[in-house]
Structure formats: C-alpha cells, structure tokens
Scaffold this motif. Structure first.
Motif, PDB file in Angstrom:
ATOM      1  N   ALA A   1       0.831  -1.215  -0.056  1.00  0.00           N
ATOM      2  CA  ALA A   1       0.172  -0.069   0.121  1.00  0.00           C
ATOM      3  C   ALA A   1       0.868   1.240   0.035  1.00  0.00           C
ATOM      4  N   SER A   2       1.920   1.185   0.680  1.00  0.00           N
ATOM      5  CA  SER A   2       2.884   2.596   0.666  1.00  0.00           C
ATOM      6  C   SER A   2       3.338   2.553  -0.479  1.00  0.00           C
ATOM      7  N   SER A   3       3.918   1.334  -1.157  1.00  0.00           N
ATOM      8  CA  SER A   3       4.520   1.661  -2.471  1.00  0.00           C
ATOM      9  C   SER A   3       3.621   2.049  -3.516  1.00  0.00           C
ATOM     10  N   ARG A   4       2.417   1.978  -3.280  1.00  0.00           N
ATOM     11  CA  ARG A   4       1.214   1.970  -4.492  1.00  0.00           C
ATOM     12  C   ARG A   4       0.928   3.536  -4.265  1.00  0.00           C
ATOM     13  N   LEU A   5       1.173   4.319  -3.112  1.00  0.00           N
ATOM     14  CA  LEU A   5       0.856   5.551  -2.871  1.00  0.00           C
ATOM     15  C   LEU A   5       2.052   6.546  -3.596  1.00  0.00           C
ATOM     16  N   GLU A   6       3.031   5.786  -4.175  1.00  0.00           N
ATOM     17  CA  GLU A   6       4.111   6.282  -4.977  1.00  0.00           C
ATOM     18  C   GLU A   6       3.961   5.881  -6.396  1.00  0.00           C
TER      19      GLU A   6
ATOM     20  N   ASN B   1       1.461  -1.023  21.095  1.00  0.00           N
ATOM     21  CA  ASN B   1       0.689  -1.990  20.830  1.00  0.00           C
ATOM     22  C   ASN B   1      -0.597  -1.904  20.339  1.00  0.00           C
ATOM     23  N   LEU B   2      -0.956  -0.828  19.778  1.00  0.00           N
ATOM     24  CA  LEU B   2      -2.109  -0.391  19.003  1.00  0.00           C
ATOM     25  C   LEU B   2      -1.951  -1.152  17.569  1.00  0.00           C
ATOM     26  N   CYS B   3      -3.215  -1.115  17.119  1.00  0.00           N
ATOM     27  CA  CYS B   3      -3.178  -1.561  15.688  1.00  0.00           C
ATOM     28  C   CYS B   3      -2.477  -0.836  14.680  1.00  0.00           C
ATOM     29  N   PRO B   4      -1.463  -1.252  13.866  1.00  0.00           N
ATOM     30  CA  PRO B   4      -0.719  -0.516  12.992  1.00  0.00           C
ATOM     31  C   PRO B   4      -1.403   0.037  11.991  1.00  0.00           C
ATOM     32  N   LEU B   5      -0.875   1.197  11.174  1.00  0.00           N
ATOM     33  CA  LEU B   5      -1.693   1.626   9.926  1.00  0.00           C
ATOM     34  C   LEU B   5      -1.074   1.238   8.596  1.00  0.00           C
ATOM     35  N   SER B   6      -1.698   0.536   7.749  1.00  0.00           N
ATOM     36  CA  SER B   6      -1.326  -0.177   6.766  1.00  0.00           C
ATOM     37  C   SER B   6      -1.433   0.804   5.477  1.00  0.00           C
ATOM     38  N   PHE B   7      -2.397   1.680   5.516  1.00  0.00           N
ATOM     39  CA  PHE B   7      -2.474   2.517   4.278  1.00  0.00           C
ATOM     40  C   PHE B   7      -3.253   1.593   3.057  1.00  0.00           C
ATOM     41  N   VAL B   8      -3.652   0.561   3.414  1.00  0.00           N
ATOM     42  CA  VAL B   8      -4.500  -0.441   2.533  1.00  0.00           C
ATOM     43  C   VAL B   8      -5.723   0.370   2.119  1.00  0.00           C
ATOM     44  N   GLY B   9      -6.013   0.511   0.812  1.00  0.00           N
ATOM     45  CA  GLY B   9      -7.196   1.201   0.253  1.00  0.00           C
ATOM     46  C   GLY B   9      -7.274   2.496   0.313  1.00  0.00           C
ATOM     47  N   VAL B  10      -6.089   3.370   0.710  1.00  0.00           N
ATOM     48  CA  VAL B  10      -6.228   4.811   0.641  1.00  0.00           C
ATOM     49  C   VAL B  10      -6.034   5.152  -0.807  1.00  0.00           C
ATOM     50  N   PRO B  11      -7.090   6.066  -1.167  1.00  0.00           N
ATOM     51  CA  PRO B  11      -7.282   6.752  -2.556  1.00  0.00           C
ATOM     52  C   PRO B  11      -5.735   7.811  -2.783  1.00  0.00           C
ATOM     53  N   GLU B  12      -5.019   7.261  -3.752  1.00  0.00           N
ATOM     54  CA  GLU B  12      -3.762   8.154  -3.955  1.00  0.00           C
ATOM     55  C   GLU B  12      -4.004   9.516  -4.014  1.00  0.00           C
ATOM     56  N   ARG B  13      -5.317  10.075  -4.841  1.00  0.00           N
ATOM     57  CA  ARG B  13      -5.597  11.363  -5.030  1.00  0.00           C
ATOM     58  C   ARG B  13      -5.609  12.166  -3.672  1.00  0.00           C
ATOM     59  N   ALA B  14      -6.519  11.408  -2.895  1.00  0.00           N
ATOM     60  CA  ALA B  14      -6.986  11.818  -1.518  1.00  0.00           C
ATOM     61  C   ALA B  14      -5.662  12.270  -0.761  1.00  0.00           C
ATOM     62  N   TYR B  15      -4.687  11.326  -0.700  1.00  0.00           N
ATOM     63  CA  TYR B  15      -3.317  11.369   0.230  1.00  0.00           C
ATOM     64  C   TYR B  15      -2.693  12.384  -0.476  1.00  0.00           C
ATOM     65  N   ILE B  16      -2.416  12.586  -1.881  1.00  0.00           N
ATOM     66  CA  ILE B  16      -1.875  13.586  -2.354  1.00  0.00           C
ATOM     67  C   ILE B  16      -2.187  15.068  -2.272  1.00  0.00           C
ATOM     68  N   GLU B  17      -3.989  15.151  -2.343  1.00  0.00           N
ATOM     69  CA  GLU B  17      -4.348  16.423  -2.105  1.00  0.00           C
ATOM     70  C   GLU B  17      -4.135  16.937  -0.814  1.00  0.00           C
ATOM     71  N   GLY B  18      -4.142  15.959   0.345  1.00  0.00           N
ATOM     72  CA  GLY B  18      -4.157  16.300   1.613  1.00  0.00           C
ATOM     73  C   GLY B  18      -2.866  16.576   2.028  1.00  0.00           C
ATOM     74  N   THR B  19      -1.710  16.091   1.291  1.00  0.00           N
ATOM     75  CA  THR B  19      -0.228  16.531   1.487  1.00  0.00           C
ATOM     76  C   THR B  19      -0.249  17.940   0.781  1.00  0.00           C
ATOM     77  N   LEU B  20      -0.703  18.173  -0.261  1.00  0.00           N
ATOM     78  CA  LEU B  20      -0.329  19.423  -0.946  1.00  0.00           C
ATOM     79  C   LEU B  20      -1.226  20.395   0.113  1.00  0.00           C
ATOM     80  N   GLY B  21      -2.191  20.109   0.656  1.00  0.00           N
ATOM     81  CA  GLY B  21      -2.927  21.080   1.402  1.00  0.00           C
ATOM     82  C   GLY B  21      -2.016  21.775   2.434  1.00  0.00           C
ATOM     83  N   VAL B  22      -1.196  20.800   2.824  1.00  0.00           N
ATOM     84  CA  VAL B  22      -0.191  20.987   4.160  1.00  0.00           C
ATOM     85  C   VAL B  22       1.179  21.888   3.491  1.00  0.00           C
TER      86      VAL B  22
END
Length: 442
Positions: free
Chosen positions: A171-176, A326-347
């Motif tokens: 999932a992390s590679s897919r976001l790239e 010991n919390l559930c980890p964050l895998s990023f599976v299913g995260v829409p690439e466009r949403a992630y990119i636009e969120g980062t660009l907003g920062v």
C-alpha cells in the motif's frame, strides 16, 4: 429505576452526535428528538436529551448556534462528513477537509508560490496544540486497542507481522505510483518472484519497504523520534532508488523541486537540520501516539529533510508510536492516492491539515477492521504453555540432556518439584511430552 451505565450514556452521546452531523447548518432540539426516534426506534426523554447535549457541548463535540428557545446545535470541527463519490473513490470528508480539497483543485495558475513556513512548526506546542481533536483521538484509541496493550512493545505487530509486511509494503508503494498488485507483492516478498513486465525499481521499492518494516517491528523498543532513527528508516527505504548513494540516509544538501505544487521546500542545509531536530523533539514530547503519528505525516514531507523518499519515510515513522504502544498499525491499504496527495499538498501550500487528517482517520479505521479479522482468526495461545513457558523450556532441555525416554509420569513428577499447580500437572506433562516428541536431531 436502574442506574444508567456510563457505557450506555456514551452510546447515546455517539448517537446524538452522529445525528447532529447530518445537519451541517444546525438542528433544533425538537427535530433532533424526532430523528432519534427514527434512528433508534424509541423515544429519548427531553431532560435526557438536554443532558446529552450539554455534555457534548462541554466536550467540544458539537457547537451551539443562537440561544434560548431558538438555539440550534451544529456539528463540531472535523465531524461533518460528506459521503465519498463512489466514482472518484475518495474518503469521507469533514467540512474543512472538503474546503481544502476545493482549494487544491483550483487551476495551478491560481496557486500562490510559497516557501517553507517555520512558524507552522514553531507554534505547535506538544500537549497543548492538537491536530487531532480529543474526541477523534478517543475514537482512534477505541478502534486501535488490542489485547496486547500490557505486553512488551511491538507484541501485537509481531503477531500479525506476515500480513502487515505485505499490506504496508504494497500500500505504501502504491501511493508512490508502484504498479505491483498485492499478489505480486506477496510473491516477491515470500518467494523472491519478480512480476513480469514491471520495472525493476518497483521491486526494489517494495523490498526496501520490507527492510524498513522489519526494522520498525523488530527494533521498536530501542527506536525513538531522533535523527538516527529517521536516517535509518530513510536509508532502508531509499537504497538503490535515489540515484546518488550519498543521499541514502543522509540529510539533504541541495535544492529540490516538487512537481504538481507551488510549494518550494527550504534549501539551506543548516536550517533543514535545525528544523528537523526541532520537529523530532516536539514529536517525542507529544503525549499521544496517534497525534505523534499524524504529526510526522504532516511535518516530515513538509520539511523535506531528504532529497527524496520523504513521504515513505513519514508513513513508516507514523507506525512507530502505534507499534510501540501495541495499537493496531496503519497499513494505508485502500487509501485513494488522489486524496492522500491532495491532503499533503494542502499542508505544503496552505499549512492546512484537515484533508490529510480525514485521510488519516479513515485509513486507520480501515486498518483496524482488517487486522481485527486477522487477529480473530489466529488461535489463542495455550494458557498452560504461556503460564509455564520458563518451566516448559527447562523440562525439555533437562530431559534431552538426560537421554532418558520421555513419559508423562516423569514429566508430571518434574512439574511437582517445580511448583506447577496440581490442577495443571496433567496438561503440563502432556504439552511437554508433545514438545519432546516433536524434536528431531539437530
């Protein structure tokens, strides 16, 4: 009349809050009463509803508008969710997140050129400033809680490691922009099989993730938010991918440009190192693991401390406090690439975190759903073997060293001499015998 439990009260608070979220412009109490009946199939007393509203107001989960008989109640910040467009495949958005998305979708000529803003980092005070509101953090803790919260750091992640490794690397590679499928990723990581027709750099990216994930999970008890940890993660993730080997694991010494944005990162090496140390000191001081995780997802890509691979580094670093707790980890599976990119660009361009926060919260909920199923499908550890794990290891070792054929009578007598509880002796002897019989030479 029986006393209402705190859990029942919290359940009603969640229902009322969710109903108010359906009315972005505000809702009157009478309308809310009717909505409660429709959603729950029962009435809520006026005085009870009033108490629930007062508590939601006190906790900042809703906002008042007006006063007296004309008062209406509006959703609090980051609560109004706009349903995702099924065709676009976006995440549900808060009102503020939708606003950031709209600003990011303006024509590029309308995006004002901006540089690094040190005040964005400077004004953040750990434990005082919060990117994630308290009710969001509470919800994330509720979702991410595991049976291993009292066990050594990293226990839960190690239990689900095989699944986490594939999910997070893929999932992390897919976001790239990596085009490996999940099955391709599994075949690569488990069997070393490269996908046909894919660029070798895509396999390298996934294999680098494997090394970095193994580092985070395997060494979590000694890792912290410091420069050495971040450089180690970056070195693992960037190996053979950044052109110049001198850039692997080393802070940036040159100017970089980011395509698709009007943001220009800081270019002075001394300032980059200075702000990175401030960033990491603040992260280490944040008292909540979810706020820590989100904080590094915001500020590492924004600072761009490395020549490349900054977002990947931030995603792995975000898992560090979750795995440590010991919390559930964050895998990023299913995260829409466009949403992630636009969120980062907003920062980058606006120093606005709301859209990226919506992505983070949604992604974490998705991860928890997946790993709850994985964990539920795993067999429970044998309580006798867990309780007497030291004694079990000792009896197996001593029996092997003695050369005597193992039998339950002798093993039971051994347990009696080592304070194994009488009710546990038969099970202890049977388990130890099974372990001995499963041994082979060497």
């Amino acid at each position: 009349m029986p006393r209402v439990s705190e859990s029942d009260i919290r359940a009603e608070l969640d229902v009322v809050e969710a109903l108010i979220a359906q009315y972005p412009e505000g809702v009157a109490r009478a309308t809310l009463e009717n909505a409660f009946v429709e959603s729950q199939g029962r009435r809520i007393a006026k005085r009870t509803l009033l108490r629930r509203l007062e508590r939601l107001l006190t906790e900042g989960r809703i906002l008042p508008d007006g006063g007296g008989p004309q008062i209406v109640y509006r959703p609090g910040p980051a609560l109004v969710l706009e349903p995702p467009d099924p065709e676009e495949g976006y995440v549900p958005l808060s009102r503020e997140g939708a606003q950031v998305r709209g600003l990011m979708r303006r024509p590029m000529v309308e995006h004002k050129p901006v540089g690094y803003n040190p005040d964005f980092l400077r004004v953040y005070e750990p434990g005082v400033t919060w990117y994630l509101p308290s009710r969001v953090r509470d919800r994330l803790h509720e979702l991410g809680r595991t049976p291993d919260n009292e066990r050594p750091a990293g226990t839960y992640a190690r239990d689900i490691f095989a699944r986490l490794l594939i999910d997070l690397a893929w999932a992390s590679s897919r976001l790239e922009g990596n085009t490996y499928t999940r099955l391709d990723t599994q075949n690569l990581l488990e069997f070393g099989q490269h996908a046909e027709g894919k660029d070798i750099s895509e396999a390298q990216m996934i294999l680098n993730h494997k090394v970095a994930i193994e580092l985070v999970v395997g060494e979590v008890d000694r890792l912290g938010f410091n420069v050495l940890t971040l450089q180690s993660l970056h070195a693992a993730l960037s190996e053979n991918l950044v052109g110049d080997p001198a850039d692997e694991g080393h802070l940036r010494m040159r100017i970089v440009d980011i395509s698709g944005t009007s943001y220009r990162p800081l270019s002075i090496p001394q300032r980059i190192e200075e702000y990175l140390r401030v960033l990491l000191e603040k992260t280490e001081a944040i008292p909540d693991p979810f706020e820590q995780a989100f904080f590094v997802m915001v500020h590492i890509p924004y600072l761009q401390p490395f020549a490349d691979v900054n977002k990947r580094t931030s995603r792995l670093a975000a898992n560090l406090p979750l795995i440590k707790a010991n919390l559930c980890p964050l895998s990023f599976v299913g995260v829409p690439e466009r949403a992630y990119i636009e969120g980062t660009l907003g920062v980058y361009e606006l120093n606005r975190v709301e859209l990226l926060r919506d992505v983070f919260v949604w992604a974490y909920g998705r991860s928890c759903e997946q790993y709850r199923v994985v964990r539920d499908s795993m067999p429970e550890p044998n309580p006798i073997r867990l309780r007497y794990r030291t004694e079990m290891a000792d009896v197996v070792r001593e029996t092997v060293q003695s050369g005597a054929p193992p039998n339950t009578t002798a093993l039971r007598e051994w347990g009696e001499g080592k304070d194994v509880q009488p009710d546990d002796l038969d099970s202890f002897a049977e388990i130890a015998l099974g372990l001995l019989l499963s041994l082979h030479e060497g």
